[in-house]
Write an enzyme that holds these catalytic residues in place. Sequence first.
Site, PDB file in Angstrom:
ATOM      1  N   SER A  22     -59.237  10.650   3.160  1.00  0.00           N
ATOM      2  CA  SER A  22     -59.502  12.353   2.789  1.00  0.00           C
ATOM      3  C   SER A  22     -60.265  12.667   3.162  1.00  0.00           C
ATOM      4  O   SER A  22     -61.787  12.501   2.726  1.00  0.00           O
ATOM      5  CB  SER A  22     -59.339  11.866   1.233  1.00  0.00           C
ATOM      6  OG  SER A  22     -57.825  11.745   1.307  1.00  0.00           O
ATOM      7  N   ALA A  27     -65.924  10.110  -1.646  1.00  0.00           N
ATOM      8  CA  ALA A  27     -65.961   8.224  -1.911  1.00  0.00           C
ATOM      9  C   ALA A  27     -65.211   8.597  -0.459  1.00  0.00           C
ATOM     10  O   ALA A  27     -65.338   6.600   0.229  1.00  0.00           O
ATOM     11  CB  ALA A  27     -65.219   8.112  -3.532  1.00  0.00           C
ATOM     12  N   HIS A 137     -51.337  11.018   4.790  1.00  0.00           N
ATOM     13  CA  HIS A 137     -51.124   9.584   4.150  1.00  0.00           C
ATOM     14  C   HIS A 137     -50.543   9.701   2.769  1.00  0.00           C
ATOM     15  O   HIS A 137     -49.515   8.749   2.091  1.00  0.00           O
ATOM     16  CB  HIS A 137     -52.599   8.668   4.096  1.00  0.00           C
ATOM     17  CG  HIS A 137     -53.747   9.378   3.296  1.00  0.00           C
ATOM     18  ND1 HIS A 137     -54.428  10.226   3.687  1.00  0.00           N
ATOM     19  CD2 HIS A 137     -53.716   8.962   1.884  1.00  0.00           C
ATOM     20  CE1 HIS A 137     -55.142  10.464   2.483  1.00  0.00           C
ATOM     21  NE2 HIS A 137     -54.459  10.053   2.012  1.00  0.00           N
ATOM     22  N   GLU A 172     -50.754  18.986  -5.322  1.00  0.00           N
ATOM     23  CA  GLU A 172     -51.340  18.451  -5.408  1.00  0.00           C
ATOM     24  C   GLU A 172     -50.898  17.351  -7.039  1.00  0.00           C
ATOM     25  O   GLU A 172     -51.131  16.160  -7.524  1.00  0.00           O
ATOM     26  CB  GLU A 172     -52.360  17.659  -5.701  1.00  0.00           C
ATOM     27  CG  GLU A 172     -52.734  18.153  -3.331  1.00  0.00           C
ATOM     28  CD  GLU A 172     -53.025  17.330  -3.036  1.00  0.00           C
ATOM     29  OE1 GLU A 172     -53.814  15.826  -3.353  1.00  0.00           O
ATOM     30  OE2 GLU A 172     -52.796  17.691  -1.495  1.00  0.00           O
ATOM     31  N   ARG A 206     -56.625  21.812  -2.538  1.00  0.00           N
ATOM     32  CA  ARG A 206     -55.616  21.280  -1.417  1.00  0.00           C
ATOM     33  C   ARG A 206     -54.049  22.366  -3.029  1.00  0.00           C
ATOM     34  O   ARG A 206     -53.749  21.465  -2.427  1.00  0.00           O
ATOM     35  CB  ARG A 206     -54.806  19.527  -2.214  1.00  0.00           C
ATOM     36  CG  ARG A 206     -56.878  18.857  -1.198  1.00  0.00           C
ATOM     37  CD  ARG A 206     -56.141  17.697  -1.236  1.00  0.00           C
ATOM     38  NE  ARG A 206     -57.081  16.506  -0.554  1.00  0.00           N
ATOM     39  CZ  ARG A 206     -57.126  15.344  -1.244  1.00  0.00           C
ATOM     40  NH1 ARG A 206     -56.415  14.535  -1.903  1.00  0.00           N
ATOM     41  NH2 ARG A 206     -58.229  14.655  -0.688  1.00  0.00           N
ATOM     42  N   HIS A 242     -59.783  18.075  -6.425  1.00  0.00           N
ATOM     43  CA  HIS A 242     -59.192  17.855  -7.596  1.00  0.00           C
ATOM     44  C   HIS A 242     -59.924  19.082  -8.891  1.00  0.00           C
ATOM     45  O   HIS A 242     -60.725  18.226  -8.843  1.00  0.00           O
ATOM     46  CB  HIS A 242     -58.423  16.841  -7.382  1.00  0.00           C
ATOM     47  CG  HIS A 242     -57.010  16.584  -6.820  1.00  0.00           C
ATOM     48  ND1 HIS A 242     -57.043  14.938  -6.558  1.00  0.00           N
ATOM     49  CD2 HIS A 242     -56.369  17.000  -6.103  1.00  0.00           C
ATOM     50  CE1 HIS A 242     -56.456  14.913  -6.018  1.00  0.00           C
ATOM     51  NE2 HIS A 242     -55.881  16.015  -5.214  1.00  0.00           N
ATOM     52  N   CYS A 364     -57.114   9.717 -12.100  1.00  0.00           N
ATOM     53  CA  CYS A 364     -56.498   9.612 -11.509  1.00  0.00           C
ATOM     54  C   CYS A 364     -55.473   8.758 -11.385  1.00  0.00           C
ATOM     55  O   CYS A 364     -54.148   8.902 -10.513  1.00  0.00           O
ATOM     56  CB  CYS A 364     -57.487   9.298 -10.043  1.00  0.00           C
ATOM     57  SG  CYS A 364     -59.022  10.406  -9.405  1.00  0.00           S
TER      58      CYS A 364
HETATM   59  O1  SUG Z   1     -56.099  11.615  -3.000  1.00  0.00           O
HETATM   60  N1  SUG Z   1     -57.559   9.181  -1.825  1.00  0.00           N
HETATM   61  C1  SUG Z   1     -56.918   9.833  -3.009  1.00  0.00           C
HETATM   62  C2  SUG Z   1     -57.949  10.016  -4.000  1.00  0.00           C
HETATM   63  C3  SUG Z   1     -57.007  10.479  -5.199  1.00  0.00           C
HETATM   64  C4  SUG Z   1     -57.466  11.101  -6.534  1.00  0.00           C
HETATM   65  N2  SUG Z   1     -56.665  11.197  -7.430  1.00  0.00           N
HETATM   66  C5  SUG Z   1     -57.150  12.299  -8.164  1.00  0.00           C
HETATM   67  N3  SUG Z   1     -58.723  13.481  -8.346  1.00  0.00           N
HETATM   68  N4  SUG Z   1     -56.387  12.710  -8.935  1.00  0.00           N
HETATM   69  C6  SUG Z   1     -56.828  10.940  -2.335  1.00  0.00           C
HETATM   70  O2  SUG Z   1     -57.716  11.775  -1.472  1.00  0.00           O
HETATM   71  C7  SUG Z   1     -57.870   7.613  -0.165  1.00  0.00           C
HETATM   72  C8  SUG Z   1     -57.664   6.493   0.684  1.00  0.00           C
HETATM   73  C9  SUG Z   1     -58.242   6.112   2.123  1.00  0.00           C
HETATM   74  O3  SUG Z   1     -59.236   6.747   2.180  1.00  0.00           O
HETATM   75  O4  SUG Z   1     -58.083   4.946   2.773  1.00  0.00           O
HETATM   76  C10 SUG Z   1     -57.652   8.520  -0.799  1.00  0.00           C
HETATM   77  O5  SUG Z   1     -56.523   9.051  -0.467  1.00  0.00           O
END
Ligand code: SUG
Length: 429
Positions: A22, A27, A137, A172, A206, A242, A364
């Site tokens: 992402s 992170a 993904h 989302e 998003r 988000h 989340c």
């Molecule tokens: O969509 N991370 C998710 C985190 C979702 C957090 N959800 C909320 N804020 N509600 C995203 O970015 C990272 C997967 C990776 O890098 O392997 C990921 O998809």
Amino acid sequence: MKPQEYNIDRLVGPTHNFGGLSADNVASTDNKDTPSNPKQAALEGLDKMYFLHQLGIPQIVLPPLVRPNFDLIKDLGIKGSLRNKLKNIWNQSPHLAEACFSSSGMWTANAGIISNSKDTEDSKIHFTPANLTSNLHRSIEAKENHNIFKDLFPNKKHFNIHPPLPSSLLDEGAANHCRVSPDTESHGINIFVYGHKNADSVKLGRQSLEAFQSIARHHQLKPEHTLYIRQNPEVIQQGAFHNDVVATSHLNYFLYHEHSYTDSSIVENDLRIKFEAMFHSPLRTECVSEKEIPLALAIKTYLFNSQIVSSKGEMVLIAPQQCQQSKRVSIYINKLLQSKTCPISNVHYLDINQSMKNGGGPACLRLRIILTEDQAACIPEDYLFSEERYKTLKSFITENYASTIRRRELEDPDFITNLIDITTRLNRI
Ligand code: SUG
């Protein structure tokens, strides 16, 4: 019995890894290709469910999605035996392979939008799975979530499950949706936070306004029960991908960062006026200033991604450990709890580090739904969390999940065949 708020969480799958998939999520990009610990991730998620269960919050638990996702592998034109498919996807398109293996279905706040039966014209609960089309993904979860939610809520008298929206209307799910109401029995006001309009030349964030407007129509939401708010573009660019990274709510309480929205007075004016005129009771709000908690720190610690729940007549904050580890944030939380205007009386810090390393905090990991006794009675037993199920799942995960996954494990057909088998067995528990 009064309607109750349930949490829907999904077990973290055994392929949990840090793919850096992402681009807008700090992170996720920071931890790209570092070794992951799926066992720890799944146990942290499971322990969170158990913790909330003990606080008296009923939990619905979804099994992990099977990864790699063979529909996507097929759509990419990769053919052959299982071993060949696994070999070819990594050889021919490693980045797309990462997408097929992601365990991102764990973040159920993105599974879709649920509308409360008190807010809809036909008095049914409506659900639309998020299309999640911003990221490959995640987009593959939409079809799976559609099927799972049809199974979870089979009773058409109470539930209406819609298909995902067309892919160009970016959606989302509940990560950009808040609902305020005086209590669990009443109707509420649905707050939809969007990043862009479909006609914008640069589509920031998003979530599109039009996706939410379509959902509101499908769900037969009464216009007086909805409010659309534009997220501040600068906040999105700094990593709040988000709304639940910069705001949260529970019943009549709304907590948000000063910079969350383009129109900073929208909460104190529009939302408050609407709420107080509708319910003749006060909306409690807390605007956290940049001076108090800088946006970058809020994004790092996920303060706003804490869950707020009602437990035994009190509001409780479930915050990630990162908030406790930051002196500034923990002092702020203590001050908040002591303030006369804050209805939250206690805080619990949870270790969900494996999810946090991919940009997923406590909020989340859950999708909220308020259910009456009749509606709750329609949920198949298999999905309900219990102490017994907790113990069974805990020992299964402890015994079967791997403690380390790096890229080389994901490329190993024997290792992956075993993980597929583990997921299939988990689905039967
Ligand atoms: O969509 N991370 C998710 C985190 C979702 C957090 N959800 C909320 N804020 N509600 C995203 O970015 C990272 C997967 C990776 O890098 O392997 C990921 O998809």
